[in-house]
Design a protein around this motif. Structure first.
Motif, short mmCIF file in Angstrom:
data_model
loop_
_atom_site.label_atom_id
_atom_site.label_comp_id
_atom_site.label_asym_id
_atom_site.label_seq_id
_atom_site.Cartn_x
_atom_site.Cartn_y
_atom_site.Cartn_z
N GLN A 169 0.98 -1.21 -0.18
CA GLN A 169 -0.18 -0.15 0.00
C GLN A 169 0.78 1.28 -0.12
OE1 GLN A 169 -1.67 -2.19 3.45
NE2 GLN A 169 -3.62 -0.93 3.15
N GLY A 190 -2.52 7.64 -2.26
CA GLY A 190 -3.39 8.03 -3.35
C GLY A 190 -2.64 8.76 -4.37
N ASP A 242 -3.43 -0.35 -8.75
CA ASP A 242 -4.67 -0.27 -8.56
C ASP A 242 -5.00 1.07 -7.85
OD1 ASP A 242 -7.59 -0.47 -8.09
OD2 ASP A 242 -7.21 -1.97 -6.65
N THR A 243 -5.53 2.07 -8.38
CA THR A 243 -5.91 3.41 -7.90
C THR A 243 -7.31 3.78 -7.64
OG1 THR A 243 -5.90 4.36 -10.16
CG2 THR A 243 -3.73 4.08 -8.89
N THR A 244 -8.22 2.52 -7.71
CA THR A 244 -9.64 2.90 -7.76
C THR A 244 -10.39 3.16 -6.59
OG1 THR A 244 -9.88 0.44 -7.05
CG2 THR A 244 -10.07 1.15 -9.41
N SER A 245 -9.27 2.99 -5.43
CA SER A 245 -9.88 3.68 -4.07
C SER A 245 -9.78 5.11 -3.77
CB SER A 245 -9.33 2.80 -2.89
OG SER A 245 -8.14 3.22 -2.89
N SER A 268 -8.09 7.08 -2.07
CA SER A 268 -7.53 7.22 -0.85
C SER A 268 -6.05 6.64 -0.58
CB SER A 268 -8.45 7.19 0.35
OG SER A 268 -8.55 5.60 0.29
N GLU A 269 -5.80 5.38 -1.50
CA GLU A 269 -4.77 4.89 -1.31
C GLU A 269 -4.43 4.16 -2.77
OE1 GLU A 269 -4.49 1.66 1.44
OE2 GLU A 269 -5.81 0.39 0.52
N THR A 270 -3.03 3.86 -3.07
CA THR A 270 -2.56 3.01 -4.27
C THR A 270 -2.22 1.65 -3.70
OG1 THR A 270 -1.98 5.05 -5.11
CG2 THR A 270 -0.98 3.34 -6.13
N ARG A 271 -2.65 0.70 -4.52
CA ARG A 271 -2.36 -0.74 -4.04
C ARG A 271 -1.60 -1.51 -5.41
NH1 ARG A 271 -7.07 -3.77 -0.62
NH2 ARG A 271 -7.00 -2.03 0.95
#
Length: 457
Positions: free
Chosen positions: A37, A40, A79-82, A84-87
């Motif tokens: 994690q 974002g 993955d930036t879909t949230s 608030s964070e980047t996975r």
């Protein structure tokens, strides 16, 4: 082709804990192991990954102003879909580094690595000579440029464009028989019907199977035109028949000679004739490169073009022949190896490696040595072990590590026997490892310590 991507001056912090070992049976998708994690904001500058592309990141901790605890990971998805964070989906422990534990706030950096530099150097060597087209093709192992054909052609093994329909028709008509001129019936095959029709045309037979009537009298059109019949009627009765072809063609019946130059075009025609061709067999055809080729082999090679072995499902009545062949080949290729093979005499193996299992114990753990003979276990609780029934010659080794808490204990099965009758005291220090092996005499598991208090972090 998949390739490594780069980004200048990318440095950030971890926003989630990263573990050295997975806690689940799906490490690739486990948050904190296969997925790490970042903030974002980090996701807005990282390169997008498509077509199998990737980039490398270096994870590290800071201690007294120095970088420590370094690990290189390969990033395969962002993955930036949230929001608030980047996975990031990562493959751990790249280029000889070891999977390690990291805390929130530890560092992440996109930087040059030894492996990246080596790959670039090798690629440069392979492209040497690109200024010269022929040398570049040689260096890259590429085929010379092929001039385009047409949609009606196929590229044959002799590297020439061939008319596909003409070659296939010639193959399909193999076996055609013109032995009978009987009328075509509904039970005939296409090949048999063509043969009958050709015989009827050759023999000048009608569809009913009887000969056409002779030319009618009075000049009316019949089998021949009226004008042709008039010509025949003008032949005098008793006219002398021509000599036979054999007599006319016999050289002895002719005298004198005639110069080739007096026959228009004869010399040019003779100059353009083909030399004598040595006979082939009935299974061959004379190809454009002036060689005899096995016709059935070449046709089969063309017919199997497009064969796919992508699926090994059972062939059924709705499959095409090409699809069924592909499925059968896939089934044969995927056939499982013989389980538990037995050898007699002396068997020599090279590069043998025992099965390696990694897991957390919890408070109870069952060893099934059919799953692996080296078990890399982390004690995450005071664990009671269960072993399989002793069988002569059975053996396995435990790499028994304390978790970050430490002080975990082990309770051994009643079938275990120790040297001197006393079980060893396992190391209680957090993150330290003991190596303990077991071998069976058919009644008990005989245990012995291979070493203790190893540091693997």
């Amino acid at each position: 082709m998949a390739k490594q991507l780069w980004l200048n001056n990318f440095d950030t912090d971890l926003t989630g804990v990263v573990k050295a070992l997975p806690d689940t049976g799906s490490p690739a998708t486990e948050l904190g192991y296969g997925i790490i994690q970042l903030s974002g904001a980090a996701g807005t500058v990282l390169p997008a990954l498509t077509d199998g592309n990737w980039f490398l990141l270096t994870l590290f901790s800071m201690s007294g102003g120095l970088e420590t605890n370094l690990e290189i990971v390969r990033v395969t998805a962002v993955d930036t879909t949230s929001g608030s964070e980047t996975r990031l989906t990562v493959q751990r422990a790249q280029e000889g580094t070891t999977a390690r534990t990291y805390a929130i706030g530890d560092k992440v950096s996109l930087r040059m690595t030894a492996g990246s530099a080596t790959n670039m150097l090798q690629g440069s060597d392979n492209l040497a000579g690109l200024a010269d087209t022929a040398a570049a093709r040689t260096n890259l192992g590429a085929e010379a440029a092929i001039t385009s054909g047409t949609t009606a052609q196929y590229w044959r093994g002799d590297k020439t464009w061939r008319d596909f329909a003409a070659d296939v028709r010639a193959a399909v008509l193999t076996g055609l028989s013109t032995a009978t001129n009987a009328a075509v019936v509904a039970t005939d095959s296409v090949l048999a019907a063509i043969g009958k029709l050709q015989k009827q045309f050759t023999d000048h037979f009608g569809a009913g199977g009887t000969a056409h009537s002779n030319a009618v009298a009075g000049g009316a059109a019949g089998f021949m035109t009226g004008s042709d019949k008039t010509k025949l009627d003008s032949v005098a009765s008793g006219a002398t028949a021509n000599s036979s072809d054999a007599t006319l063609l016999a050289r002895a019946n002719h005298t004198g000679g005639q110069a080739i130059s007096t026959v228009t075009g004869l010399q040019a025609a003779l100059d353009g004739t083909e030399p004598s061709i040595t006979a082939g067999t009935t299974a061959q055809y004379w190809r454009g490169d002036k060689t005899w080729r096995d016709f059935a082999t070449d046709v089969r090679a063309a017919v199997l073009t497009g064969l796919s072995t992508a699926t090994s499902t059972v062939a059924d009545a709705t499959d095409t022949v090409l699809s069924a062949i592909g499925k059968l080949q896939a089934q044969v290729s995927l056939r499982a190896l013989i389980a538990s093979p037995s050898f007699t005499g002396t068997a020599t193996f090279q590069g043998v490696r025992e099965t390696f299992i990694t897991a957390n114990t919890g408070t109870a753990y069952t060893v099934a040595n059919t799953a692996g003979s080296i078990l890399n276990l982390t004690l995450t609780g005071n664990c009671t072990f269960t072993y399989p029934t002793p069988a002569s010659g059975g053996q396995f080794t435990l790499l028994l590590a304390q978790d970050a808490t430490g002080g975990r204990t082990a309770t051994w099965p009643a079938t275990v026997r120790w040297p001197g009758g006393t079980a060893p005291t396992i190391t209680g220090t957090a993150s330290r490892t003991d190596v303990i092996s077991f071998v069976s005499d058919g009644t008990y598991w005989l245990g012995f310590v291979g070493g203790q208090n190893f540091t693997r972090a």
